[in-house]
Design a protein around this motif. Structure first.
Motif, PDB file in Angstrom:
ATOM      1  N   THR A 249     -42.909   7.082  10.190  1.00  0.00           N
ATOM      2  CA  THR A 249     -41.824   7.907   9.659  1.00  0.00           C
ATOM      3  C   THR A 249     -40.918   8.392  10.779  1.00  0.00           C
ATOM      4  N   THR A 250     -41.522   8.737  11.903  1.00  0.00           N
ATOM      5  CA  THR A 250     -40.743   9.170  13.064  1.00  0.00           C
ATOM      6  C   THR A 250     -39.815   8.056  13.524  1.00  0.00           C
ATOM      7  N   LEU A 251     -40.339   6.844  13.604  1.00  0.00           N
ATOM      8  CA  LEU A 251     -39.519   5.702  14.013  1.00  0.00           C
ATOM      9  C   LEU A 251     -38.395   5.446  13.022  1.00  0.00           C
ATOM     10  N   LEU A 252     -38.680   5.593  11.740  1.00  0.00           N
ATOM     11  CA  LEU A 252     -37.643   5.389  10.726  1.00  0.00           C
ATOM     12  C   LEU A 252     -36.505   6.393  10.926  1.00  0.00           C
ATOM     13  N   ASN A 253     -36.853   7.645  11.188  1.00  0.00           N
ATOM     14  CA  ASN A 253     -35.818   8.652  11.436  1.00  0.00           C
ATOM     15  C   ASN A 253     -34.991   8.326  12.676  1.00  0.00           C
ATOM     16  N   LEU A 254     -35.646   7.818  13.709  1.00  0.00           N
ATOM     17  CA  LEU A 254     -34.938   7.480  14.948  1.00  0.00           C
ATOM     18  C   LEU A 254     -34.068   6.242  14.782  1.00  0.00           C
ATOM     19  N   ILE A 255     -34.524   5.296  13.976  1.00  0.00           N
ATOM     20  CA  ILE A 255     -33.704   4.109  13.693  1.00  0.00           C
ATOM     21  C   ILE A 255     -32.398   4.523  13.027  1.00  0.00           C
ATOM     22  N   LYS A 256     -32.462   5.497  12.141  1.00  0.00           N
ATOM     23  CA  LYS A 256     -31.242   5.985  11.491  1.00  0.00           C
ATOM     24  C   LYS A 256     -30.251   6.547  12.506  1.00  0.00           C
ATOM     25  N   LYS A 257     -30.762   7.021  13.631  1.00  0.00           N
ATOM     26  CA  LYS A 257     -29.913   7.546  14.698  1.00  0.00           C
ATOM     27  C   LYS A 257     -29.402   6.437  15.615  1.00  0.00           C
ATOM     28  N   ARG A 258     -29.899   5.214  15.424  1.00  0.00           N
ATOM     29  CA  ARG A 258     -29.591   4.064  16.291  1.00  0.00           C
ATOM     30  C   ARG A 258     -29.994   4.343  17.734  1.00  0.00           C
ATOM     31  N   ASN A 259     -31.014   5.175  17.912  1.00  0.00           N
ATOM     32  CA  ASN A 259     -31.512   5.496  19.247  1.00  0.00           C
ATOM     33  C   ASN A 259     -32.953   5.980  19.094  1.00  0.00           C
ATOM     34  N   LEU A 260     -33.905   5.235  19.669  1.00  0.00           N
ATOM     35  CA  LEU A 260     -35.314   5.574  19.500  1.00  0.00           C
ATOM     36  C   LEU A 260     -35.761   6.729  20.391  1.00  0.00           C
ATOM     37  N   ASN A 261     -34.926   7.119  21.355  1.00  0.00           N
ATOM     38  CA  ASN A 261     -35.287   8.223  22.248  1.00  0.00           C
ATOM     39  C   ASN A 261     -34.021   8.909  22.745  1.00  0.00           C
ATOM     40  N   PRO A 262     -33.353   9.678  21.866  1.00  0.00           N
ATOM     41  CA  PRO A 262     -32.035  10.223  22.225  1.00  0.00           C
ATOM     42  C   PRO A 262     -32.057  11.390  23.207  1.00  0.00           C
ATOM     43  N   VAL A 263     -33.114  12.199  23.204  1.00  0.00           N
ATOM     44  CA  VAL A 263     -33.107  13.431  23.981  1.00  0.00           C
ATOM     45  C   VAL A 263     -33.159  13.129  25.482  1.00  0.00           C
ATOM     46  N   ILE A 264     -32.213  13.685  26.222  1.00  0.00           N
ATOM     47  CA  ILE A 264     -32.151  13.506  27.671  1.00  0.00           C
ATOM     48  C   ILE A 264     -33.185  14.415  28.339  1.00  0.00           C
ATOM     49  N   THR A 265     -34.056  13.822  29.163  1.00  0.00           N
ATOM     50  CA  THR A 265     -35.060  14.569  29.930  1.00  0.00           C
ATOM     51  C   THR A 265     -35.081  14.011  31.350  1.00  0.00           C
TER      52      THR A 265
ATOM     53  N   LEU B  90     -21.564   4.777  19.347  1.00  0.00           N
ATOM     54  CA  LEU B  90     -21.951   5.288  18.034  1.00  0.00           C
ATOM     55  C   LEU B  90     -20.754   5.841  17.259  1.00  0.00           C
ATOM     56  N   ARG B  91     -19.741   6.336  17.974  1.00  0.00           N
ATOM     57  CA  ARG B  91     -18.527   6.818  17.298  1.00  0.00           C
ATOM     58  C   ARG B  91     -17.864   5.701  16.502  1.00  0.00           C
ATOM     59  N   LYS B  92     -17.822   4.508  17.093  1.00  0.00           N
ATOM     60  CA  LYS B  92     -17.190   3.378  16.409  1.00  0.00           C
ATOM     61  C   LYS B  92     -17.929   3.034  15.122  1.00  0.00           C
ATOM     62  N   ILE B  93     -19.246   3.143  15.150  1.00  0.00           N
ATOM     63  CA  ILE B  93     -20.034   2.885  13.941  1.00  0.00           C
ATOM     64  C   ILE B  93     -19.771   3.972  12.901  1.00  0.00           C
ATOM     65  N   LEU B  94     -19.825   5.217  13.342  1.00  0.00           N
ATOM     66  CA  LEU B  94     -19.646   6.338  12.418  1.00  0.00           C
ATOM     67  C   LEU B  94     -18.235   6.384  11.839  1.00  0.00           C
ATOM     68  N   ALA B  95     -17.254   5.996  12.633  1.00  0.00           N
ATOM     69  CA  ALA B  95     -15.860   6.036  12.160  1.00  0.00           C
ATOM     70  C   ALA B  95     -15.646   5.117  10.960  1.00  0.00           C
ATOM     71  N   GLY B  96     -16.526   4.149  10.794  1.00  0.00           N
ATOM     72  CA  GLY B  96     -16.417   3.234   9.661  1.00  0.00           C
ATOM     73  C   GLY B  96     -17.134   3.720   8.412  1.00  0.00           C
ATOM     74  N   LYS B  97     -17.787   4.887   8.479  1.00  0.00           N
ATOM     75  CA  LYS B  97     -18.505   5.423   7.327  1.00  0.00           C
ATOM     76  C   LYS B  97     -17.519   6.062   6.343  1.00  0.00           C
TER      77      LYS B  97
ATOM     78  N   ASN C  68     -28.446  -3.826  19.483  1.00  0.00           N
ATOM     79  CA  ASN C  68     -28.823  -4.966  18.648  1.00  0.00           C
ATOM     80  C   ASN C  68     -29.909  -4.505  17.686  1.00  0.00           C
ATOM     81  N   ILE C  69     -29.761  -4.824  16.432  1.00  0.00           N
ATOM     82  CA  ILE C  69     -30.699  -4.341  15.412  1.00  0.00           C
ATOM     83  C   ILE C  69     -31.915  -5.260  15.371  1.00  0.00           C
TER      84      ILE C  69
ATOM     85  N   ILE D 224     -28.533   1.792  10.480  1.00  0.00           N
ATOM     86  CA  ILE D 224     -28.384   0.340  10.570  1.00  0.00           C
ATOM     87  C   ILE D 224     -27.915  -0.172   9.214  1.00  0.00           C
ATOM     88  N   PRO D 225     -27.187  -1.279   9.174  1.00  0.00           N
ATOM     89  CA  PRO D 225     -26.702  -1.785   7.891  1.00  0.00           C
ATOM     90  C   PRO D 225     -27.827  -2.413   7.076  1.00  0.00           C
TER      91      PRO D 225
END
Length: 362
Positions: A283-299, A81-88, A311-312, A168-169
């Motif tokens: 709406t929840t899924l849309l917010n998670l798509i913006k994070k490029r991770n549908l389930n980021p929290v480690i449990t 994700l750093r590589k993606i963000l570095a291009g912003k 892959n998008i 996502i682009p």
């Protein structure tokens, strides 16, 4: 049967067997017999472990994650994700955490979210740093995700001016199939429930009999009883790809049809984010798509990158939410299914036109 005999047997039924499924069939005679008893035209073209799991309660291997494994998971996530963000372009004067100092007036950083209160704490490979953040802009920020922030120095404190997600682009044109392909996504029939509605089920079967050129994706929630699964497979003559809720709820399953990327999952994990943000499933899924991770929290149950959107998807379909919703975001079609115990509404999508159709079995 040995492996070669099993492979030849299923090839004679016009079905291939993948490696994991082959290991299961060799080790489990009962599952092998159940698979061979299914009519030829109701077998999937590829026998997978997910399909076999619907025929029996096959236990998936479980293990505790070590500190080293967790570090590898987070490092991989961060670097991707750093590589993606570095291009912003918004992230100007980008620096690492160990370079943050009181001398800098305007700068940006990228990091994994460690915690969020009035202070947003981020971490990268060089260290941690805290930044004062307003509540509303940080509403959707959660632990373990990777974000970029634009900062400015105000007095003695570094403040967050804006938050940048990997996202996502934007795609100018939606990917489409050259051939007529209708895909129908169903889940949450719950045949083992005392509230199972036979009328909904009859309406489903009658509708399927009228369809042509239809491929079905079953994405969890049929039943936990073997007899119900057998009945369902017997009743449905349309070609289908079937996944058990136990398997599909732990990862994002992808399939490619021509140039169209389809991703499906069973979204019991979504309830956490829906409750946290007080948002509906789409709406929840849309917010998670913006994070490029549908389930980021480690449990303890989710401690990998199985939901990282490397892959998008062109089409994302989620079962287990109980409510049929649809949204489109930057060329990705987002669909959530209803269910027989809530509202028996599902989605059909024409891959040639990318039109979606709501199918109601009430």
């Amino acid at each position: 049967m040995d492996k070669s005999t099993i492979l030849r047997t299923f090839l004679s039924l016009s079905a291939q067997v993948d490696k994991d499924a082959l290991d299961i069939l060799v080790a489990n005679q009962e599952v092998l017999e159940r698979a061979l008893n299914i009519e030829k035209n109701k077998l999937p073209s590829v026998i997978t472990s997910e399909f076999l799991k619907t025929l029996s309660q096959i236990a998936l291997p479980t293990e505790k994650i070590s500190v080293n494994q967790l570090s590898l998971v987070l490092n991989y996530r961060y670097e991707f994700l750093r590589k993606i963000l570095a291009g912003k372009t918004e992230l100007t004067n980008l620096i690492s955490m160990n370079k943050v100092s009181e001398k800098l007036k305007q700068f940006s950083v990228i990091g994994v979210v460690v915690s969020k209160t009035d202070i947003l704490t981020l971490e990268d490979s060089t260290g941690q740093a805290g930044f004062l953040v307003d509540k509303e802009p940080a509403r959707y920020v959660i632990e373990d995700e990777v974000i970029g922030i634009v900062c400015e120095r105000r007095g003695e404190t570094n403040h967050v001016k804006s938050i940048v997600y990997p996202d996502i682009p934007l795609r100018k044109e939606a990917s489409k199939s050259e051939n007529l392909k209708n895909y129908f996504f169903i889940s949450d029939i719950h045949m083992d429930s005392p509230k199972f509605d036979e009328n909904h089920y009859k309406n489903l079967l009658n509708w399927l009999e009228e369809q042509k050129d239809l491929k079905i994706f079953v994405i969890g929630g049929i039943s936990k009883k073997r007899d119900d699964i057998t009945r369902f497979l017997s009743d449905v003559s349309t070609p289908l790809q079937i996944y058990s809720e136990e398997t599909i709820s732990k990862s994002l399953i992808s399939a490619k049809v021509e140039n169209i990327q389809i991703a499906v999952t069973y979204g019991t994990f979504l309830q956490y984010y829906m409750n946290l943000w007080s948002t509906p499933a789409s709406t929840t899924l849309l917010n998670l798509i913006k994070k490029r991770n549908l389930n980021p929290v480690i449990t303890p149950d989710f401690y990998d990158n199985a939901f990282l959107l490397e892959n998008i998807p062109d089409i994302l379909v989620v079962g287990g939410t109980g409510k049929a919703e649809t949204a489109n975001y930057k060329g990705t079609t987002i669909l959530t299914n209803g269910g027989f115990l809530t509202e028996p509404i599902y989605w059909l999508i024409n891959l040639r036109t990318r039109e979606t159709f709501k199918i109601d079995f009430s």
